[in-house]
Design an enzyme around this catalytic site. Structure first.
Site, PDB file in Angstrom:
ATOM      1  N   GLY A  73      53.310  67.736  31.625  1.00  0.00           N
ATOM      2  CA  GLY A  73      54.091  66.746  32.291  1.00  0.00           C
ATOM      3  C   GLY A  73      54.551  65.788  31.509  1.00  0.00           C
ATOM      4  O   GLY A  73      54.340  64.574  31.944  1.00  0.00           O
ATOM      5  N   GLU A  96      57.487  70.260  30.728  1.00  0.00           N
ATOM      6  CA  GLU A  96      58.000  69.479  31.634  1.00  0.00           C
ATOM      7  C   GLU A  96      58.767  70.304  32.782  1.00  0.00           C
ATOM      8  O   GLU A  96      59.579  71.344  32.327  1.00  0.00           O
ATOM      9  CB  GLU A  96      59.145  68.343  31.136  1.00  0.00           C
ATOM     10  CG  GLU A  96      59.821  67.659  32.241  1.00  0.00           C
ATOM     11  CD  GLU A  96      58.927  66.565  33.416  1.00  0.00           C
ATOM     12  OE1 GLU A  96      59.151  67.113  34.379  1.00  0.00           O
ATOM     13  OE2 GLU A  96      57.763  66.111  32.808  1.00  0.00           O
ATOM     14  N   LEU A  97      58.385  70.131  34.065  1.00  0.00           N
ATOM     15  CA  LEU A  97      59.097  71.047  35.160  1.00  0.00           C
ATOM     16  C   LEU A  97      60.455  70.633  35.412  1.00  0.00           C
ATOM     17  O   LEU A  97      61.147  71.695  35.782  1.00  0.00           O
ATOM     18  CB  LEU A  97      57.976  71.152  36.387  1.00  0.00           C
ATOM     19  CG  LEU A  97      58.568  71.988  37.448  1.00  0.00           C
ATOM     20  CD1 LEU A  97      58.517  73.366  36.905  1.00  0.00           C
ATOM     21  CD2 LEU A  97      57.557  71.784  38.514  1.00  0.00           C
ATOM     22  N   ASN A 129      56.381  75.578  33.972  1.00  0.00           N
ATOM     23  CA  ASN A 129      55.385  75.257  35.106  1.00  0.00           C
ATOM     24  C   ASN A 129      54.208  75.359  34.136  1.00  0.00           C
ATOM     25  O   ASN A 129      53.641  76.581  34.264  1.00  0.00           O
ATOM     26  CB  ASN A 129      55.698  76.015  36.178  1.00  0.00           C
ATOM     27  CG  ASN A 129      54.603  75.428  37.312  1.00  0.00           C
ATOM     28  OD1 ASN A 129      53.707  74.994  37.175  1.00  0.00           O
ATOM     29  ND2 ASN A 129      55.087  75.719  38.531  1.00  0.00           N
ATOM     30  N   LEU A 149      48.937  62.371  31.574  1.00  0.00           N
ATOM     31  CA  LEU A 149      49.238  61.218  31.678  1.00  0.00           C
ATOM     32  C   LEU A 149      49.726  60.807  33.200  1.00  0.00           C
ATOM     33  O   LEU A 149      50.948  61.369  33.184  1.00  0.00           O
ATOM     34  CB  LEU A 149      50.001  60.636  30.599  1.00  0.00           C
ATOM     35  CG  LEU A 149      49.159  60.594  29.111  1.00  0.00           C
ATOM     36  CD1 LEU A 149      49.756  59.842  28.372  1.00  0.00           C
ATOM     37  CD2 LEU A 149      47.694  60.855  29.126  1.00  0.00           C
ATOM     38  N   ASP A 152      51.304  63.510  39.076  1.00  0.00           N
ATOM     39  CA  ASP A 152      51.276  63.578  40.506  1.00  0.00           C
ATOM     40  C   ASP A 152      49.977  63.440  41.379  1.00  0.00           C
ATOM     41  O   ASP A 152      49.331  64.250  41.271  1.00  0.00           O
ATOM     42  CB  ASP A 152      52.296  64.501  41.000  1.00  0.00           C
ATOM     43  CG  ASP A 152      52.772  64.435  42.554  1.00  0.00           C
ATOM     44  OD1 ASP A 152      52.259  63.559  43.284  1.00  0.00           O
ATOM     45  OD2 ASP A 152      53.925  64.965  42.488  1.00  0.00           O
ATOM     46  N   THR A 227      53.777  55.704  27.421  1.00  0.00           N
ATOM     47  CA  THR A 227      54.737  56.346  28.545  1.00  0.00           C
ATOM     48  C   THR A 227      55.348  55.364  29.438  1.00  0.00           C
ATOM     49  O   THR A 227      54.742  54.273  29.513  1.00  0.00           O
ATOM     50  CB  THR A 227      53.767  57.519  29.432  1.00  0.00           C
ATOM     51  OG1 THR A 227      52.801  56.668  30.344  1.00  0.00           O
ATOM     52  CG2 THR A 227      53.114  58.486  28.594  1.00  0.00           C
ATOM     53  N   GLU A 228      56.454  55.738  30.193  1.00  0.00           N
ATOM     54  CA  GLU A 228      56.984  54.939  30.959  1.00  0.00           C
ATOM     55  C   GLU A 228      56.182  54.567  32.192  1.00  0.00           C
ATOM     56  O   GLU A 228      56.268  53.230  32.496  1.00  0.00           O
ATOM     57  CB  GLU A 228      58.277  55.746  31.479  1.00  0.00           C
ATOM     58  CG  GLU A 228      59.312  54.768  32.411  1.00  0.00           C
ATOM     59  CD  GLU A 228      60.589  55.460  32.672  1.00  0.00           C
ATOM     60  OE1 GLU A 228      60.317  56.426  33.667  1.00  0.00           O
ATOM     61  OE2 GLU A 228      61.553  55.547  32.251  1.00  0.00           O
ATOM     62  N   GLU A 229      55.423  55.403  32.686  1.00  0.00           N
ATOM     63  CA  GLU A 229      54.611  55.050  33.664  1.00  0.00           C
ATOM     64  C   GLU A 229      53.511  54.293  33.237  1.00  0.00           C
ATOM     65  O   GLU A 229      52.999  53.394  34.060  1.00  0.00           O
ATOM     66  CB  GLU A 229      53.960  56.373  34.296  1.00  0.00           C
ATOM     67  CG  GLU A 229      54.888  57.401  34.835  1.00  0.00           C
ATOM     68  CD  GLU A 229      55.415  58.224  33.792  1.00  0.00           C
ATOM     69  OE1 GLU A 229      55.065  57.904  32.734  1.00  0.00           O
ATOM     70  OE2 GLU A 229      56.226  59.271  34.394  1.00  0.00           O
TER      71      GLU A 229
END
Length: 253
Positions: A73, A96-97, A129, A149, A152, A227-229
């Site tokens: 992810g 990445e999905l 996936n 990281l 969800d 990471t952005e998050e």
């Protein structure tokens, strides 16, 4: 990938690649899936590390390099970009999905390679996936590091089966990880952090990495900053919950 006015390669803009924050990992797939790890052609991902057939012939039976790090992810690829110069000879791939996000990461890596010759050749991304197809991409004991990281959280109890860390999925992750390999997880959702730590703690093939070892690990510092998050959580002065565990041999005593 485009050129700026001064001739340099411009990085892609995220606003043109925006997608839903999350996707349902249990939905049907609409992308090609390799039958086995031997069917994955990494020469397109890492051409710098996979020379032409003529060069291969000259090198005799030299075995090609294998992917050793997997960012599950991977989002917009921040961790991969940060890890690349730290481990320049280690192949690593993001999984990445979301199709638009995957395309952004591809373009980002190509732009970085064009602007920095000889660098960022060891990172790539694939749309897949990972909850379903990890064994299709990696052989037994192939990986030395896996990253999860800010996944969800899937807050509703009925959706907990969609979480990327579970006892069942850890069986698969353990299969593709070498003994001594490390799983890194982090989230800003306390309940999810407790869930991931509990799953890892309860699994017989993983044990917590000691704090003193974490403090000396340069990768750990990137979990909150690459990471952005992670950057968003830091800006908001939010709390994070980390669980880092090592793959161990099964104790049969």
């Amino acid at each position: 990938m485009s050129k700026s006015s001064n001739g340099s390669t411009r990085l892609p803009r995220k606003r043109f690649y925006r997608a839903r924050a999350h996707s349902n990992p249990l939905s049907d797939s609409h992308f090609p899936i390799p039958i086995s790890p031997s069917d994955v052609d990494y020469s397109h991902h890492f051409p710098h590390f996979f020379p032409s057939e003529e060069c291969d012939h000259e090198n005799g039976d030299k075995q090609p390099k294998k992917v050793r790090f997997a960012d599950i992810g991977c989002g917009f690829g921040g961790l991969l970009v940060s890890l690349s110069p730290l481990f320049p000879d280690t192949l690593m791939i993001g999984m990445e999905l979301r199709d638009k996000v995957t395309e952004y990461v591809k373009e980002r890596i190509l732009a970085l390679r064009a602007s920095n010759p000889g660098q960022y050749e060891n990172i790539s991304v694939v749309r897949t996936n990972s909850m379903k197809y990890i064994p299709n991409y990696f052989e037994k004991a192939q990986l030395s590091k896996m990253f999860f990281l800010f996944p969800d959280p899937h807050f509703k109890e009925k959706n907990h089966r969609r979480r990327v860390i579970s006892i069942q999925l850890l069986d698969e992750y353990a299969y593709v990880m070498e003994i001594g390999g490390i799983i890194y997880t982090i989230t800003d959702v306390e309940e999810l952090g407790e869930w991931m730590r509990s799953c890892l703690e309860d699994h017989p093939l993983f044990e917590a990495v000691p704090v003193e070892e974490l403090e000396a690990d340069p990768v750990v510092k990137l979990l909150t900053s690459a990471t952005e998050e992670g950057k968003k959580v830091a800006r908001n002065e939010g709390e994070t919950f980390r669980a880092v565990y090592r793959r161990i041999m099964l104790n049969e005593d």
